[in-house]
Design a protein around this motif. Structure first.
Motif, PDB file in Angstrom:
ATOM      1  N   GLU A  52     -40.687 -29.964 -41.442  1.00  0.00           N
ATOM      2  CA  GLU A  52     -39.479 -30.169 -40.589  1.00  0.00           C
ATOM      3  C   GLU A  52     -40.049 -30.393 -39.285  1.00  0.00           C
ATOM      4  O   GLU A  52     -41.090 -29.709 -38.957  1.00  0.00           O
ATOM      5  CB  GLU A  52     -38.536 -29.393 -40.772  1.00  0.00           C
ATOM      6  CG  GLU A  52     -37.224 -29.332 -39.824  1.00  0.00           C
ATOM      7  CD  GLU A  52     -36.414 -28.151 -40.054  1.00  0.00           C
ATOM      8  OE1 GLU A  52     -35.446 -28.455 -39.685  1.00  0.00           O
ATOM      9  OE2 GLU A  52     -36.740 -27.136 -40.321  1.00  0.00           O
ATOM     10  N   ILE A  53     -39.533 -31.482 -38.596  1.00  0.00           N
ATOM     11  CA  ILE A  53     -40.110 -31.694 -37.325  1.00  0.00           C
ATOM     12  C   ILE A  53     -38.539 -31.938 -36.402  1.00  0.00           C
ATOM     13  O   ILE A  53     -37.800 -32.476 -36.832  1.00  0.00           O
ATOM     14  CB  ILE A  53     -40.763 -33.238 -36.921  1.00  0.00           C
ATOM     15  CG1 ILE A  53     -42.034 -32.910 -37.523  1.00  0.00           C
ATOM     16  CG2 ILE A  53     -40.833 -33.367 -35.698  1.00  0.00           C
ATOM     17  CD1 ILE A  53     -42.912 -34.061 -37.517  1.00  0.00           C
ATOM     18  N   TYR A  54     -38.506 -31.193 -35.295  1.00  0.00           N
ATOM     19  CA  TYR A  54     -37.533 -31.097 -34.403  1.00  0.00           C
ATOM     20  C   TYR A  54     -37.929 -32.011 -33.057  1.00  0.00           C
ATOM     21  O   TYR A  54     -38.920 -31.581 -32.698  1.00  0.00           O
ATOM     22  CB  TYR A  54     -36.997 -29.778 -33.936  1.00  0.00           C
ATOM     23  CG  TYR A  54     -36.379 -29.055 -35.216  1.00  0.00           C
ATOM     24  CD1 TYR A  54     -34.998 -29.074 -35.364  1.00  0.00           C
ATOM     25  CD2 TYR A  54     -37.197 -27.897 -35.702  1.00  0.00           C
ATOM     26  CE1 TYR A  54     -34.629 -28.242 -36.307  1.00  0.00           C
ATOM     27  CE2 TYR A  54     -36.534 -27.177 -36.675  1.00  0.00           C
ATOM     28  CZ  TYR A  54     -35.359 -27.226 -37.057  1.00  0.00           C
ATOM     29  OH  TYR A  54     -34.826 -26.449 -38.078  1.00  0.00           O
ATOM     30  N   VAL A  55     -37.237 -32.574 -32.561  1.00  0.00           N
ATOM     31  CA  VAL A  55     -37.265 -33.161 -31.193  1.00  0.00           C
ATOM     32  C   VAL A  55     -36.034 -32.974 -30.515  1.00  0.00           C
ATOM     33  O   VAL A  55     -34.809 -33.250 -30.906  1.00  0.00           O
ATOM     34  CB  VAL A  55     -37.209 -34.721 -31.427  1.00  0.00           C
ATOM     35  CG1 VAL A  55     -37.666 -35.520 -29.938  1.00  0.00           C
ATOM     36  CG2 VAL A  55     -38.512 -35.374 -32.400  1.00  0.00           C
ATOM     37  N   ASP A  94     -26.218 -26.738 -24.267  1.00  0.00           N
ATOM     38  CA  ASP A  94     -25.647 -27.262 -25.449  1.00  0.00           C
ATOM     39  C   ASP A  94     -27.082 -28.219 -26.127  1.00  0.00           C
ATOM     40  O   ASP A  94     -27.570 -28.752 -25.175  1.00  0.00           O
ATOM     41  CB  ASP A  94     -24.589 -28.375 -25.454  1.00  0.00           C
ATOM     42  CG  ASP A  94     -23.393 -27.741 -25.030  1.00  0.00           C
ATOM     43  OD1 ASP A  94     -23.184 -26.478 -25.209  1.00  0.00           O
ATOM     44  OD2 ASP A  94     -22.379 -28.298 -24.455  1.00  0.00           O
ATOM     45  N   LEU A  95     -27.574 -27.601 -27.242  1.00  0.00           N
ATOM     46  CA  LEU A  95     -28.747 -28.171 -27.865  1.00  0.00           C
ATOM     47  C   LEU A  95     -28.339 -29.354 -28.819  1.00  0.00           C
ATOM     48  O   LEU A  95     -27.674 -29.029 -29.885  1.00  0.00           O
ATOM     49  CB  LEU A  95     -29.282 -26.998 -28.379  1.00  0.00           C
ATOM     50  CG  LEU A  95     -30.519 -27.083 -28.868  1.00  0.00           C
ATOM     51  CD1 LEU A  95     -31.767 -27.237 -27.859  1.00  0.00           C
ATOM     52  CD2 LEU A  95     -31.324 -25.782 -29.672  1.00  0.00           C
ATOM     53  N   ALA A  96     -29.293 -30.386 -28.561  1.00  0.00           N
ATOM     54  CA  ALA A  96     -28.924 -31.440 -29.608  1.00  0.00           C
ATOM     55  C   ALA A  96     -30.541 -31.654 -29.940  1.00  0.00           C
ATOM     56  O   ALA A  96     -31.501 -31.913 -29.128  1.00  0.00           O
ATOM     57  CB  ALA A  96     -28.439 -32.573 -28.837  1.00  0.00           C
ATOM     58  N   LEU A  97     -30.674 -31.588 -31.337  1.00  0.00           N
ATOM     59  CA  LEU A  97     -31.895 -31.853 -31.976  1.00  0.00           C
ATOM     60  C   LEU A  97     -32.021 -33.048 -32.992  1.00  0.00           C
ATOM     61  O   LEU A  97     -31.249 -32.902 -33.817  1.00  0.00           O
ATOM     62  CB  LEU A  97     -32.437 -30.535 -32.771  1.00  0.00           C
ATOM     63  CG  LEU A  97     -32.405 -29.318 -31.778  1.00  0.00           C
ATOM     64  CD1 LEU A  97     -32.175 -28.285 -32.826  1.00  0.00           C
ATOM     65  CD2 LEU A  97     -33.846 -29.220 -31.203  1.00  0.00           C
ATOM     66  N   LEU A  98     -32.830 -33.971 -32.746  1.00  0.00           N
ATOM     67  CA  LEU A  98     -33.189 -34.937 -33.778  1.00  0.00           C
ATOM     68  C   LEU A  98     -34.128 -34.229 -34.888  1.00  0.00           C
ATOM     69  O   LEU A  98     -35.010 -33.706 -34.580  1.00  0.00           O
ATOM     70  CB  LEU A  98     -33.877 -36.035 -33.247  1.00  0.00           C
ATOM     71  CG  LEU A  98     -34.447 -37.194 -34.392  1.00  0.00           C
ATOM     72  CD1 LEU A  98     -33.183 -37.890 -34.951  1.00  0.00           C
ATOM     73  CD2 LEU A  98     -35.374 -38.146 -33.450  1.00  0.00           C
ATOM     74  N   VAL A  99     -33.724 -34.230 -36.231  1.00  0.00           N
ATOM     75  CA  VAL A  99     -34.465 -33.522 -37.058  1.00  0.00           C
ATOM     76  C   VAL A  99     -35.060 -34.537 -38.316  1.00  0.00           C
ATOM     77  O   VAL A  99     -34.185 -35.301 -38.682  1.00  0.00           O
ATOM     78  CB  VAL A  99     -33.399 -32.530 -37.682  1.00  0.00           C
ATOM     79  CG1 VAL A  99     -34.321 -31.789 -38.715  1.00  0.00           C
ATOM     80  CG2 VAL A  99     -32.923 -31.599 -36.905  1.00  0.00           C
ATOM     81  N   VAL A 100     -36.314 -34.362 -38.508  1.00  0.00           N
ATOM     82  CA  VAL A 100     -36.937 -35.357 -39.570  1.00  0.00           C
ATOM     83  C   VAL A 100     -37.596 -34.422 -40.649  1.00  0.00           C
ATOM     84  O   VAL A 100     -38.101 -33.248 -40.287  1.00  0.00           O
ATOM     85  CB  VAL A 100     -38.095 -36.142 -38.834  1.00  0.00           C
ATOM     86  CG1 VAL A 100     -38.662 -36.870 -40.220  1.00  0.00           C
ATOM     87  CG2 VAL A 100     -37.492 -36.889 -37.913  1.00  0.00           C
ATOM     88  N   PHE A 101     -37.185 -34.474 -41.801  1.00  0.00           N
ATOM     89  CA  PHE A 101     -37.564 -33.549 -42.968  1.00  0.00           C
ATOM     90  C   PHE A 101     -38.409 -34.551 -43.776  1.00  0.00           C
ATOM     91  O   PHE A 101     -38.105 -35.651 -44.115  1.00  0.00           O
ATOM     92  CB  PHE A 101     -36.644 -33.229 -44.115  1.00  0.00           C
ATOM     93  CG  PHE A 101     -35.951 -32.168 -43.569  1.00  0.00           C
ATOM     94  CD1 PHE A 101     -36.125 -30.871 -43.433  1.00  0.00           C
ATOM     95  CD2 PHE A 101     -34.494 -32.258 -42.871  1.00  0.00           C
ATOM     96  CE1 PHE A 101     -35.312 -29.668 -43.140  1.00  0.00           C
ATOM     97  CE2 PHE A 101     -33.614 -31.274 -42.393  1.00  0.00           C
ATOM     98  CZ  PHE A 101     -34.069 -30.002 -42.337  1.00  0.00           C
TER      99      PHE A 101
END
Length: 113
Positions: A52-55, A94-101
């Motif tokens: 997993e990658i979080y941005v 407030d946390l927003a994360l783009l997630v790539v699996f």
């Protein structure tokens, strides 16, 4: 080519929810989604069977994993290998994360690798 609209954009979780996960694109080898946790919210995820990658696209928090911890904010990129315990804590904005699996979320079954 495909433009994935809304990926990584903040969205308020529904009333009473601690966080919000939306998968926006999925093919066999990867998936993309957005994970949002409000200030004071709870990250209740379990380890995944996929890498997993979080941005971090918005907000501030601390990420805690078996391999270490760090303060994160907009622009931070975090890699979490399959099976590693991890979560976001001390959410101060407030946390927003783009997630790539990779491969796609939920595509591996069985024990955590």
């Amino acid at each position: 080519m495909q433009i994935i609209k809304g990926a990584g954009e903040w969205a308020q979780p529904v009333a009473g929810a601690a966080n919000d996960w939306v998968e926006q694109h999925k093919v066999p080898d990867l998936s993309v989604g957005t994970y949002c946790i409000p200030v004071g919210g709870v990250d209740d995820q379990s380890p995944h069977t996929e890498d997993e990658i979080y941005v971090v696209t918005a907000g501030r928090a601390r990420v805690v994993a078996a391999s270490g911890e760090a303060e994160v904010g907009p622009g931070a990129v975090i890699f979490v290998p399959a099976g590693e315990e991890h979560r976001f804590v001390d959410i101060t904005e407030d946390l927003a994360l783009l997630v790539v699996f990779g491969p796609a979320y939920g595509s591996r079954t069985g024990s955590l690798a």
